[in-house]
Write a protein that holds these residues in place. Structure first.
Motif, short mmCIF file in Angstrom:
data_model
loop_
_atom_site.label_atom_id
_atom_site.label_comp_id
_atom_site.label_asym_id
_atom_site.label_seq_id
_atom_site.Cartn_x
_atom_site.Cartn_y
_atom_site.Cartn_z
N GLY A 115 -4.91 -12.03 -1.19
CA GLY A 115 -5.41 -12.09 0.17
C GLY A 115 -6.68 -11.31 0.37
N LEU A 116 -7.28 -11.48 1.55
CA LEU A 116 -8.51 -10.78 1.91
C LEU A 116 -8.19 -9.64 2.85
CD1 LEU A 116 -11.65 -10.60 1.94
CD2 LEU A 116 -11.59 -12.19 3.90
N LEU A 117 -8.57 -8.43 2.48
CA LEU A 117 -8.34 -7.23 3.28
C LEU A 117 -6.85 -7.07 3.64
CD1 LEU A 117 -11.48 -7.33 5.62
CD2 LEU A 117 -11.09 -5.88 3.63
N THR A 118 -6.01 -7.33 2.67
CA THR A 118 -4.57 -7.14 2.84
C THR A 118 -4.12 -5.81 2.26
OG1 THR A 118 -4.29 -8.43 0.80
CG2 THR A 118 -3.98 -9.60 2.87
N ASP A 119 -5.08 -4.92 2.03
CA ASP A 119 -4.81 -3.62 1.42
C ASP A 119 -3.90 -2.78 2.32
OD1 ASP A 119 -7.28 -3.78 -0.64
OD2 ASP A 119 -7.89 -4.47 1.33
N HIS A 120 -2.95 -2.09 1.71
CA HIS A 120 -2.06 -1.22 2.48
C HIS A 120 -1.28 -0.30 1.55
CE1 HIS A 120 0.52 -4.61 1.29
NE2 HIS A 120 1.54 -3.75 1.35
N TYR A 121 -0.77 0.77 2.14
CA TYR A 121 0.12 1.67 1.41
C TYR A 121 1.52 1.51 1.98
CZ TYR A 121 2.59 5.88 -0.02
OH TYR A 121 3.53 6.74 -0.52
N ASP A 122 2.50 1.29 1.10
CA ASP A 122 3.89 1.12 1.51
C ASP A 122 4.66 2.39 1.19
OD1 ASP A 122 6.52 0.42 1.93
OD2 ASP A 122 6.29 -1.60 1.13
N PRO A 123 4.94 3.22 2.19
CA PRO A 123 5.63 4.49 1.94
C PRO A 123 7.09 4.32 1.51
CG PRO A 123 5.41 4.11 4.30
CD PRO A 123 4.61 3.05 3.61
N ARG A 124 7.68 3.16 1.79
CA ARG A 124 9.09 2.94 1.41
C ARG A 124 9.25 2.91 -0.10
NH1 ARG A 124 10.03 -2.65 4.07
NH2 ARG A 124 7.99 -2.86 3.07
N PHE A 125 8.29 2.28 -0.76
CA PHE A 125 8.39 2.12 -2.22
C PHE A 125 7.32 2.91 -2.97
CE2 PHE A 125 9.84 -1.86 -0.18
CZ PHE A 125 11.17 -1.82 -0.57
N LYS A 126 6.52 3.68 -2.22
CA LYS A 126 5.43 4.45 -2.81
C LYS A 126 4.53 3.56 -3.66
CE LYS A 126 7.65 8.99 -2.82
NZ LYS A 126 7.99 10.18 -3.63
N VAL A 127 4.03 2.51 -3.03
CA VAL A 127 3.15 1.55 -3.69
C VAL A 127 1.88 1.38 -2.87
CG1 VAL A 127 2.86 -0.82 -4.48
CG2 VAL A 127 5.08 0.30 -4.72
N LEU A 128 0.75 1.50 -3.53
CA LEU A 128 -0.55 1.29 -2.89
C LEU A 128 -1.05 -0.07 -3.37
CD1 LEU A 128 -3.34 3.99 -2.68
CD2 LEU A 128 -3.85 1.58 -2.91
N ARG A 129 -1.17 -1.00 -2.46
CA ARG A 129 -1.55 -2.36 -2.82
C ARG A 129 -2.99 -2.66 -2.39
NH1 ARG A 129 3.91 -3.04 -0.73
NH2 ARG A 129 5.33 -3.36 -2.50
N LEU A 130 -3.77 -3.18 -3.33
CA LEU A 130 -5.18 -3.47 -3.09
C LEU A 130 -5.45 -4.96 -3.27
CD1 LEU A 130 -6.78 -0.46 -5.01
CD2 LEU A 130 -6.30 -0.64 -2.56
N SER A 131 -6.24 -5.53 -2.38
CA SER A 131 -6.53 -6.96 -2.40
C SER A 131 -7.52 -7.32 -3.50
CB SER A 131 -7.08 -7.39 -1.04
OG SER A 131 -8.31 -6.73 -0.78
N SER A 132 -7.75 -8.61 -3.66
CA SER A 132 -8.59 -9.10 -4.75
C SER A 132 -10.03 -8.61 -4.65
CB SER A 132 -8.58 -10.63 -4.75
OG SER A 132 -8.98 -11.14 -3.49
N GLY A 133 -10.50 -8.40 -3.43
CA GLY A 133 -11.88 -7.93 -3.26
C GLY A 133 -12.02 -6.43 -3.42
N VAL A 134 -10.91 -5.76 -3.70
CA VAL A 134 -10.92 -4.30 -3.81
C VAL A 134 -10.39 -3.83 -5.16
CG1 VAL A 134 -9.98 -2.15 -2.85
CG2 VAL A 134 -10.69 -3.99 -1.32
N PHE A 135 -9.29 -4.41 -5.59
CA PHE A 135 -8.58 -3.92 -6.79
C PHE A 135 -9.50 -3.81 -8.02
CE2 PHE A 135 -5.95 -4.28 -10.57
CZ PHE A 135 -4.91 -3.43 -10.28
N ASP A 136 -10.18 -4.88 -8.36
CA ASP A 136 -11.00 -4.87 -9.57
C ASP A 136 -12.51 -4.93 -9.28
OD1 ASP A 136 -11.11 -7.43 -8.62
OD2 ASP A 136 -10.30 -8.39 -10.41
N SER A 137 -12.88 -4.57 -8.07
CA SER A 137 -14.29 -4.56 -7.69
C SER A 137 -14.83 -3.14 -7.70
CB SER A 137 -14.47 -5.14 -6.28
OG SER A 137 -15.80 -4.97 -5.82
N ASN A 138 -16.08 -3.00 -8.11
CA ASN A 138 -16.72 -1.67 -8.11
C ASN A 138 -17.79 -1.56 -7.02
OD1 ASN A 138 -18.65 -3.34 -9.16
ND2 ASN A 138 -19.12 -2.08 -10.95
N SER A 139 -17.59 -2.31 -5.95
CA SER A 139 -18.55 -2.27 -4.84
C SER A 139 -18.31 -1.05 -3.96
CB SER A 139 -18.43 -3.54 -4.00
OG SER A 139 -17.19 -3.56 -3.30
N ILE A 140 -19.29 -0.75 -3.13
CA ILE A 140 -19.17 0.36 -2.19
C ILE A 140 -18.02 0.10 -1.21
CG2 ILE A 140 -20.33 1.54 -0.27
CD1 ILE A 140 -22.95 1.17 -1.77
N ALA A 141 -17.90 -1.16 -0.77
CA ALA A 141 -16.82 -1.51 0.16
C ALA A 141 -15.46 -1.31 -0.49
CB ALA A 141 -16.97 -2.97 0.61
#
Length: 231
Positions: free
Chosen positions: A68-94
């Motif tokens: 997804g696009l900008l679906t990034d979030h931290y889930d405190p229930r499972f201690k998981v930080l999830r990053l979207s496709s435009g963030v996870f493997d991107s080295n951009s400033i955004a």
């Protein structure tokens, strides 16, 4: 008057719609602009998130990809930080800005930041209340002695409004933590810091918009009640 479209609804719905659209345009424009600018460090969003977590002594939070696009979030229930496709493997400033922001939430959780704890505690009640609020208000409006349903519905939706208000300091604090962490780690150059801040400020606008929309919806519900009492 409750069996046909209520024109008064437009007085509240149109501003709410415009506010939401404006916020979405701002965040998408900022993310799109700074997604095209590569960071000097060359670190991806996932690498930045892990670096910040480890620097704060947090080793039990997983960093995962989420579609997804900008679906990034931290889930405190499972201690998981999830990053979207435009963030996870991107080295951009955004990407590094968004990743650092979500890492900021993980740090809040680790440090038991009170506003985050309060928001997390409210989630189950708010999820149920936001779905039941309007049906309860509608039932109350349809029956002569339905004030108890109306009052309960407004109370439940008021909790949802309170939830959006509590979310604001949580998000602002996470962004402040993100900027500080990036600077301390030397991940962003001074020339890149402005871009990170603009992305985070644009994202914060969506939460401000959520508050405004929730308040407008609550005001509409209150106007229904007032008109019922005036009839």
């Amino acid at each position: 008057m409750f069996y046909y479209f209520d024109p008064i609804y437009l007085i509240f719905a149109i501003p709410a719609f415009l506010i939401s659209i404006f916020a979405q345009i701002k965040v998408q424009a900022a993310f799109s602009k700074y997604s095209k600018m590569k960071s000097f460090s060359g670190m991806t969003g996932a690498e930045v998130a892990k670096s910040i977590l480890w620097a704060n002594g947090i080793y039990d939070v997983k960093v995962e990809y989420v579609p997804g696009l900008l679906t990034d979030h931290y889930d405190p229930r499972f201690k998981v930080l999830r990053l979207s496709s435009g963030v996870f493997d991107s080295n951009s400033i955004a990407a590094i800005g968004v990743a650092a922001h979500e890492a900021g939430h993980a740090i809040q959780h680790y440090e038991r930041y009170p506003w985050l704890s309060l928001r997390s505690a409210m989630v189950p009640v708010v999820n149920i209340g936001s779905n039941l609020a309007f049906p309860l208000i509608l039932i109350g409006l349809l029956f002569r002695n339905g004030d108890i349903f109306i009052n309960l519905g407004i109370l439940l939706f008021s909790l949802a409004v309170l939830f959006t208000l509590i979310t604001l300091p949580v998000e602002v604090n996470a962004s402040k933590r993100a900027i500080q962490a990036l600077k301390l780690a030397g991940v962003v150059m001074p020339s890149e810091e402005e871009g990170v801040k603009k992305v985070l400020k644009a994202a914060a606008m969506t939460y401000v918009a959520a508050v405004a929309v929730a308040i407008l919806q609550l005001l509409y519900y209150l106007s229904l009640v007032q008109r019922r009492r005036d009839d």
